[in-house]
Design a protein around this motif. Structure first.
Motif, PDB file in Angstrom:
ATOM      1  N   LYS A 148      -7.590   4.712  -2.707  1.00 34.57           N
ATOM      2  CA  LYS A 148      -7.645   3.606  -1.754  1.00 34.57           C
ATOM      3  C   LYS A 148      -6.774   3.869  -0.524  1.00 34.57           C
ATOM      4  N   ASN A 185       0.819  -1.214   0.000  1.00 37.99           N
ATOM      5  CA  ASN A 185       0.000   0.000   0.000  1.00 37.99           C
ATOM      6  C   ASN A 185       0.852   1.263   0.000  1.00 37.99           C
ATOM      7  N   ASP A 221      -6.434  -4.537  -2.791  1.00 40.43           N
ATOM      8  CA  ASP A 221      -7.401  -4.314  -1.720  1.00 40.43           C
ATOM      9  C   ASP A 221      -8.145  -5.589  -1.330  1.00 40.43           C
ATOM     10  N   ARG A 222      -8.066  -5.928  -0.098  1.00 37.13           N
ATOM     11  CA  ARG A 222      -8.927  -6.935   0.548  1.00 37.13           C
ATOM     12  C   ARG A 222      -8.594  -6.916   2.044  1.00 37.13           C
ATOM     13  N   LYS A 280       3.339   3.192   8.117  1.00 35.97           N
ATOM     14  CA  LYS A 280       2.054   3.423   7.433  1.00 35.97           C
ATOM     15  C   LYS A 280       1.684   4.900   7.355  1.00 35.97           C
ATOM     16  N   HIS A 287      -8.575   3.478   8.159  1.00 37.94           N
ATOM     17  CA  HIS A 287      -8.257   2.418   9.116  1.00 37.94           C
ATOM     18  C   HIS A 287      -7.407   2.963  10.262  1.00 37.94           C
ATOM     19  N   ARG A 299      -3.748  -4.845  14.864  1.00 37.78           N
ATOM     20  CA  ARG A 299      -3.173  -5.087  13.529  1.00 37.78           C
ATOM     21  C   ARG A 299      -3.051  -3.765  12.776  1.00 37.78           C
ATOM     22  N   ASN A 324      -6.951   3.072   3.814  1.00 31.04           N
ATOM     23  CA  ASN A 324      -5.868   2.817   4.765  1.00 31.04           C
ATOM     24  C   ASN A 324      -5.763   3.911   5.831  1.00 31.04           C
TER      25      ASN A 324
HETATM   26  C1  CS2 Z   1      -4.684  -1.824   6.815  1.00 30.13           C
HETATM   27  C2  CS2 Z   1      -4.508  -2.668   5.578  1.00 30.13           C
HETATM   28  O1  CS2 Z   1      -2.609  -2.556   7.635  1.00 30.13           O
HETATM   29  C3  CS2 Z   1      -3.425  -1.652   7.637  1.00 30.13           C
HETATM   30  O2  CS2 Z   1      -3.300  -0.639   8.294  1.00 30.13           O
HETATM   31  O3  CS2 Z   1      -5.194  -0.593   6.483  1.00 30.13           O
HETATM   32  O4  CS2 Z   1      -3.907  -3.890   5.859  1.00 30.13           O
HETATM   33  C4  CS2 Z   1      -5.856  -2.888   4.861  1.00 30.13           C
HETATM   34  O5  CS2 Z   1      -6.667  -3.751   5.608  1.00 30.13           O
HETATM   35  C5  CS2 Z   1      -5.660  -3.430   3.473  1.00 30.13           C
HETATM   36  O6  CS2 Z   1      -4.829  -2.567   2.762  1.00 30.13           O
HETATM   37  C6  CS2 Z   1      -6.998  -3.596   2.775  1.00 30.13           C
HETATM   38  O7  CS2 Z   1      -6.818  -3.750   1.430  1.00 30.13           O
END
Ligand code: CS2
Length: 496
Positions: free
Chosen positions: A295, A191, A230-231, A381, A303, A373, A300
């Protein structure tokens, strides 16, 4: 109970989908470095799909190059490289399927020469990577290759038993050149925006020091298509293994759980052929930039927002946290006000629907994606997922409030970790530096955390950023996350 292996495939329940092809006839056309759950739910799944349609030259050889990969290596070896993909539908249905596309597995630390030789095998036409955002060894402040990194220095001096992907690739490409083999594609599946370009830039920087004579050959024979992957693939929990046993009588030591959604957009620039992945739904395009930007900046970074803010509130998983109306609202506001203005028009994509679908995906109650995670390796990240958004908004004078809140929450989370009542499981290769910065920022130097150059670069030189950040972190400490969230959400309601 049926132990998962090649011999036992035919004994499995009819409810479990098994490979429809003869695995013994497959040739290895792809070598994949980084044999974690994501690749097993994504590339290996797409490839399994096309193997079902008779494409026998595209079996996969999985390669682990880190010591930590040994467990996966041993488990897959004991299962003839088979594993179960457990797709968790949003209505709770579990759709198990045995993936057969991985036909070999190698473990670099045990036998690096076998790995290098496999990479130089003429049948191998693609080397794909999921080596995580940090694996590309990019200096966040300058964008250049970190030559001083100890494992890179090791690889420069121990060419026979490298530790990093750069050492392996350089040795393998040398063999390919010396043997007059045709080109190869190096396909990054991490990513990072422009992941192929970054991968190329970092490999060339390494080669400049290790093997400068190889650069010209690399330029002429290797392609590095950019791709968006992506998944959502959570870490496997003991309960997943038990579920598989109880419901399907399958004994699989490391199944993979994932959401039903899957997407892969790749630039169609392959040096030596590729599988017809499009028949399994992969999109091939000329320019992947708009897709990857959308994406990474929405999903990300979204997240990370839920992960860090949710941890402060005390949630354990993404679905639980996003059900909190405060967090859902702040996520929507971040996506609409701070990210969307930077994305522009994207042909064929309805952004409104895309954002809505992200909320739906995050709320899948059966996925149980742990916040630990998401928050792991935030130092690798955040510079890729979030800082570009804040920096672009600073340039155009747009809102940076929620982006800055995510950074302040990260600092507060690190500062709290290990103190009474906060058992965050933090996994980050920069943990010591990060925690020191967070502690110093709590005791006298409020900018100490965001001054960490290797993560934030020159962000701290922006007075608008600092003037937003400092009251935010103070307020988090004094009044707590919920208060700050309510303030942001109500203030903005009143704004014209
Ligand atoms: C997540 C990703 O690791 C992370 O912080 O945002 O692993 C995310 O689940 C994937 O990129 C989804 O495609």
């Amino acid at each position: 109970m049926i132990k998962l292996n090649a011999k036992n495939l035919s004994l499995l329940s009819e409810k479990v989908k098994i490979p429809a092809y003869d695995r013994s006839e497959l040739k290895t056309g792809i070598l994949h470095i980084g044999t974690g759950n994501f690749y097993r739910a994504h590339e290996a799944c797409y490839t399994d799909e096309i193997l079902n349609r008779n494409n026998p030259s595209w079996g996969i050889c999985g390669v682990g190059i880190l010591e930590a990969d040994s467990r996966m290596h041993n488990i897959l070896k004991s299962q003839d490289n088979l594993y179960t993909l457990m797709v968790r539908e949003t209505d709770g249905r579990l759709d198990p399927r045995i993936i057969g596309s991985v036909v070999e597995n190698l473990f670099g630390p045990e036998n690096p020469q076998t790995v290098i030789e496999k990479m130089a095998d003429p049948d191998v036409k693609i080397i794909s990577l999921t080596i995580t955002e940090g694996g590309y060894n990019v200096d966040a402040a300058t964008g250049s290759f970190i030559m001083s990194e100890p494992s890179i220095q090791w690889d420069l001096h121990h060419t026979d038993h490298p530790k990093t992907v750069f050492g392996y690739l350089t040795q393998a490409m040398k063999r390919r050149r010396d043997r007059g083999l045709p080109g190869i594609t190096i396909l990054s599946c991490d990513n990072i925006q422009h992941n192929g370009n970054i991968c190329r830039k970092m490999l060339i920087a390494f080669m400049k020091a290790a093997e400068p004579g190889l650069i010209e050959w690399t330029d002429n024979h290797i392609t590095f298509p950019n791709s968006m992957v992506d998944r959502i693939t959570p870490a496997t929990m003991p309960s997943d293994i038990n579920n598989l046993r109880a419901q399907y009588e399958i004994e699989d030591a490391w199944p993979v759980v994932c959401e039903p959604f899957i997407q892969w957009v790749i630039e169609d620039d392959f040096a030596n052929g590729r599988p017809s992945w499009e028949s399994a739904g992969v999109q091939f395009v000329n320019d992947v930039s708009p897709y990857e930007k959308m994406k990474i900046r929405l999903l990300n970074a979204g997240h990370s927002l839920i992960g860090l803010l949710g941890s402060l509130i005390g949630y354990g998983s993404i679905n639980e946290a996003v059900m909190d109306p405060l967090l859902e609202k702040i996520l929507r506001k971040f996506m609409d006000d701070e990210v969307t203005p930077l994305l522009g028009e994207m042909e064929g994509i309805d952004l409104k629907m895309y954002k809505e679908s992200l909320i739906q995906r995050f709320t899948n109650p059966y996925l149980k994606d742990r916040l630990s995670r998401i928050c792991s390796e935030s130092s690798a990240k955040i510079p890729k997922f979030l800082l570009p958004t804040i920096k672009e908004q600073l340039v155009r004078g747009g809102s940076i409030e929620i982006g800055t809140l995510i950074l302040a929450a990260w600092c507060h989370y690190l500062e709290r970790a290990g103190t009474h009542g906060y058992n965050y499981e933090i996994k980050d290769s920069m943990i010591d530096i990060l925690q020191q910065g967070a502690l110093d920022s709590a005791s006298g130097d409020p900018k100490a955390f965001v001054k960490i150059d290797a993560v934030f670069g020159d962000l701290v030189h922006s007075s608008r950023f600092v003037n937003t950040y400092i009251p935010m972190i103070n307020s988090l400490r004094d009044h707590g996350i919920k208060h700050v969230l309510m303030l942001i959400l109500t203030q903005n309601k009143k704004a014209p």
